[in-house]
Design a protein around this motif. Structure first.
Motif, PDB file in Angstrom:
ATOM      1  N   UNK A  98      57.510  45.592  35.344  1.00 36.48           N
ATOM      2  CA  UNK A  98      58.896  45.364  35.013  1.00 36.48           C
ATOM      3  C   UNK A  98      59.028  47.629  34.882  1.00 36.48           C
ATOM      4  N   UNK A  99      58.653  48.316  34.393  1.00 30.68           N
ATOM      5  CA  UNK A  99      58.236  49.930  34.713  1.00 30.68           C
ATOM      6  C   UNK A  99      59.275  49.640  36.536  1.00 30.68           C
ATOM      7  N   UNK A 100      58.307  49.535  37.888  1.00 27.11           N
ATOM      8  CA  UNK A 100      58.383  49.810  38.758  1.00 27.11           C
ATOM      9  C   UNK A 100      59.533  48.680  39.214  1.00 27.11           C
ATOM     10  N   UNK A 101      60.304  48.247  38.822  1.00 19.51           N
ATOM     11  CA  UNK A 101      61.582  47.156  39.381  1.00 19.51           C
ATOM     12  C   UNK A 101      62.455  47.733  39.043  1.00 19.51           C
ATOM     13  N   UNK A 102      63.314  47.598  39.857  1.00 21.06           N
ATOM     14  CA  UNK A 102      64.594  48.260  39.521  1.00 21.06           C
ATOM     15  C   UNK A 102      65.120  47.320  38.328  1.00 21.06           C
ATOM     16  N   UNK A 103      66.006  48.428  37.612  1.00 19.19           N
ATOM     17  CA  UNK A 103      66.219  48.113  35.444  1.00 19.19           C
ATOM     18  C   UNK A 103      67.642  47.316  35.770  1.00 19.19           C
ATOM     19  N   UNK A 104      67.864  46.392  36.879  1.00 19.47           N
ATOM     20  CA  UNK A 104      68.811  45.660  36.836  1.00 19.47           C
ATOM     21  C   UNK A 104      68.193  44.067  37.318  1.00 19.47           C
ATOM     22  N   UNK A 105      67.026  44.517  38.088  1.00 22.20           N
ATOM     23  CA  UNK A 105      65.940  42.788  37.705  1.00 22.20           C
ATOM     24  C   UNK A 105      65.234  42.747  36.637  1.00 22.20           C
ATOM     25  N   UNK A 106      64.834  44.194  35.998  1.00 24.41           N
ATOM     26  CA  UNK A 106      63.992  43.897  34.858  1.00 24.41           C
ATOM     27  C   UNK A 106      64.500  43.397  34.236  1.00 24.41           C
ATOM     28  N   UNK A 107      66.045  43.851  33.923  1.00 24.82           N
ATOM     29  CA  UNK A 107      67.027  43.281  32.753  1.00 24.82           C
ATOM     30  C   UNK A 107      67.383  41.443  33.216  1.00 24.82           C
ATOM     31  N   UNK A 108      67.805  41.479  33.986  1.00 25.59           N
ATOM     32  CA  UNK A 108      67.828  39.754  35.053  1.00 25.59           C
ATOM     33  C   UNK A 108      66.652  39.227  34.656  1.00 25.59           C
ATOM     34  N   UNK A 109      65.329  40.109  35.061  1.00 24.36           N
ATOM     35  CA  UNK A 109      64.584  38.913  35.490  1.00 24.36           C
ATOM     36  C   UNK A 109      64.261  38.320  32.947  1.00 24.36           C
ATOM     37  N   UNK A 110      64.553  40.026  32.322  1.00 24.28           N
ATOM     38  CA  UNK A 110      64.094  39.479  31.448  1.00 24.28           C
ATOM     39  C   UNK A 110      64.976  38.192  30.389  1.00 24.28           C
ATOM     40  N   UNK A 111      66.485  38.105  31.569  1.00 19.84           N
ATOM     41  CA  UNK A 111      67.471  37.232  30.408  1.00 19.84           C
ATOM     42  C   UNK A 111      66.941  35.979  31.106  1.00 19.84           C
ATOM     43  N   UNK A 112      66.721  35.601  32.533  1.00 15.24           N
ATOM     44  CA  UNK A 112      65.995  34.795  32.990  1.00 15.24           C
ATOM     45  C   UNK A 112      64.440  33.827  31.951  1.00 15.24           C
ATOM     46  N   UNK A 113      64.258  34.416  31.195  1.00 16.37           N
ATOM     47  CA  UNK A 113      63.093  34.606  30.681  1.00 16.37           C
ATOM     48  C   UNK A 113      63.243  34.066  29.441  1.00 16.37           C
ATOM     49  N   UNK A 114      64.357  33.580  28.990  1.00 12.46           N
ATOM     50  CA  UNK A 114      65.168  33.563  27.588  1.00 12.46           C
ATOM     51  C   UNK A 114      65.423  32.464  27.583  1.00 12.46           C
TER      52      UNK A 114
END
Length: 624
Positions: free
Chosen positions: A572-588
């Motif tokens: 999460x830390x090393x990825x782009x912030x937008x990608x992190x937010x998107x990945x987190x949203x996908x995990x919901x």
């Protein structure tokens, strides 16, 4: 009794004509009689435990004349009734000699004198040392009720000293004491049951008492019309029930024990009510009794005692309900009986820390296995009270309160409500408590609040942003302390919690973590494979509540989990912030609780998630 002594002496010596008694007495005996009569005339200023007064009594005691022995025994009885002091062998020897007399009156008065002297601590030890138990046991076997009563009363006094208990138990006194507990004379019964009670304060003596057949006698006397006998028997049974082996014997042989004790909680005597509740508390260490107390309608009197204004009653009832609440089947009956509000009220009972601990531990037990009960406890105001009190109560109470919050925070339905109530504001300071248990419980509660099995897009994690930097450094500083802790359990909780926060999908929260110069370097360090000592400083937190079959001390999987979780955080830390937010949203998802993804398959991560979730579930177990 003074007049009785004088008239006894006079009847022995003055009512007879001189020619009829003078040849029967030795010269030293005549002198002793005269001296004793004179001393008794001035008894208020005479010390009978030394000098000529004691010599006169000793002479009469060792006489072959029964009348003289009676006078001496009666004098000793009266003197010791009015004055007790430490005495020596020179005082006790004549009294012990009188105990061996075949005359009932001498026995009765001598045992009364010895019982009076046995009130003094030094005398208790000396009487036993000089062999006083053997004649007392013989007198307990006397057909005369007065002799029985005084002998048993003396043994009761001797048995209050710890150094004497084992000697009494080994002397053969327990069998006659048990028999006399059934005496038709209430005085004998009181003294005998009091002596049996005094013998129940050590494991060894309790076992010998059980072997002597005391249990059925004590149980039968719970129904005695005498409140003193009820109290002695209830307290003795309470002490006997401390031992697990004895509880099993009670369960096998005494089917009416619980119902009798439940009835005694409605006694007219407060001390009997109190001891009945304490006896039930000790019995409720076993599952069978936990259920039986509820079955016998024990909750009704316990609720009344819990709301008493008398501290011993409150304490005994709270302790009993706590043990009863351990059984999952008792959760709903206790709540339905109306215990929630009284228990919550006791959280603020600042006069007694133990009452507070019992109350909050009971609430935790009631919340352990039922979502419905968790909701009822929060609705009744428990969390509101905890938030108001937890920073001010003693450390032991803090440990119980934070463990209770950790249990409540397991409920997905309650997490949002608890966050809105601002519970994090008090949990965060407690993660820096001097107590490792309080630290661990508080961190586990925060971890449970951060995770959710069924996350949705509407979940609000803003409460964690509100406390990111405050109070006392906020979540940020707490996570840093746990990441850098030498305790792997604390490290484990920290990395797990950070993963949950990153998976929340909250941009601000994710940014706070990614931009932290305190957290990220330490997470990178933890992401490297390493060998870390499994020894935990928690002393039982979060596994102190006996809920987990596997502890961090049993395997090395904790290290691997810390590494895996740390590496996931770095993704999460090393990825782009937008990608992190998107990945987190996908995990919901509505059911899975989030899939970490990355280079690990879903099954492995589900096992990892479950392992850590169990580690955080500090209160799903039950507190005694």
């Amino acid at each position: 009794m003074g007049n009785a002594i004088s008239s006894c002496c006079e009847s022995c010596f003055r009512s007879r004509k001189s020619q009829s008694y003078e040849p029967l007495l030795l010269e030293n005996e005549r002198e002793a009689v005269a001296d004793l009569l004179q001393f008794l005339e001035n008894r208020t200023t005479t010390n009978f435990f030394q000098g000529s007064p004691l010599q006169a009594l000793t002479t009469l005691s060792f006489s072959d004349n029964v009348d003289l022995q009676r006078s001496a025994a009666l004098a000793f009885a009266e003197i010791t009734e009015k004055e007790v002091r430490p005495v020596g062998r020179d005082t006790l020897d004549p009294i012990l000699f009188l105990l061996s007399s075949h005359d009932t009156e001498v026995q009765r008065a001598a045992s009364a004198a010895l019982g009076n002297l046995a009130v003094n601590t030094e005398n208790k030890l000396l009487i036993v040392k000089l062999g006083g138990l053997e004649p007392l046991i013989r007198q307990m076997l006397s057909p005369n009720v007065e002799v029985q009563c005084n002998a048993v009363g003396c043994v009761t006094n001797l048995a209050t000293h710890d150094d004497n208990k084992t000697k009494i138990a080994k002397s053969g006194a327990l069998v006659p004491l048990t028999r006399l507990a059934r005496s038709k004379d209430m005085r004998v019964q009181r003294n005998a049951t009091g002596a049996l009670l005094n013998m129940t304060h050590s494991d060894e003596n309790r076992q010998q008492l059980v072997n002597a057949g005391a249990i059925p006698v004590l149980v039968s006397l719970l129904n005695s019309p005498d409140t003193d006998v009820q109290y002695y028997c209830t307290t003795a049974l309470s002490n006997i029930a401390v031992d697990g082996v004895n509880r099993k014997k009670l369960a096998q042989s005494e089917p009416k024990l619980v119902s009798s004790l439940v009835s005694l909680m409605d006694s007219s005597s407060l001390k009997v009510q109190c001891q009945a509740a304490l006896a039930l508390r000790n019995l409720a260490s076993d599952e069978k009794y936990q259920l039986e107390i509820v079955k016998c309608d024990g909750l009704t009197p316990l609720l009344r005692l819990l709301q008493s204004s008398y501290l011993p009653l409150i304490l005994s009832a709270a302790a009993c309900v706590r043990n009863v609440s351990i059984h999952p089947q008792n959760e709903s009956p206790i709540i339905e009986a109306g215990f929630l509000q009284p228990l919550i009220n006791l959280l603020a009972f600042k006069d007694n820390e133990e009452v507070q601990c019992h109350a909050i531990s009971t609430l935790r037990n009631l919340a352990a296995s039922s979502e419905k009960n968790k909701l009822a406890i929060v609705k009744a105001g428990a969390v509101h009270s905890i938030k108001q009190l937890v920073l001010e109560v003693p450390m032991n109470v803090q440990s119980e309160m934070t463990a209770c919050v950790a249990v409540l925070a397991l409920s997905d339905e309650l997490k949002g409500q608890l966050l809105e109530m601002g519970i994090c504001e008090v949990l965060i300071p407690l993660t820096n408590s001097p107590s490792s248990e309080v630290q661990g419980n508080s961190a586990a509660a925060l971890g449970n609040l951060s995770s959710k099995d069924g996350r949705t897009a509407t979940d609000d994690y803003s409460a964690f942003n509100d406390v990111w930097d405050k109070p006392e450094g906020g979540m940020h500083r707490y996570l840093y302390r746990f990441l850098t802790s030498p305790d792997a359990t604390f490290q484990h909780i920290a990395v797990w919690t950070i993963v949950q926060l990153l998976e929340s999908g909250d941009p601000q929260l994710i940014s706070n973590i990614r931009n932290s110069d305190l957290l990220i370097p330490n997470i990178r360090q933890l992401s490297q494979s390493r060998n870390t000592s499994r020894t935990s400083s928690l002393g039982g937190t979060p596994r102190s509540h006996r809920s987990h079959s596997q502890s961090y001390q049993e395997t090395d999987t904790g290290d691997a989990e810390i590494v895996l979780l740390s590496r996931r955080i770095l993704e999460y830390v090393d990825a782009d912030l937008d990608d992190v937010v998107e990945k987190a949203a996908q995990s919901i998802t509505p059911s899975a609780g989030g899939v970490l993804g990355g280079s690990y398959d879903g099954k492995e991560h589900e096992e990892l998630r479950r392992s850590v979730r169990e580690a955080l579930a500090v209160g799903s177990s039950r507190g005694r």
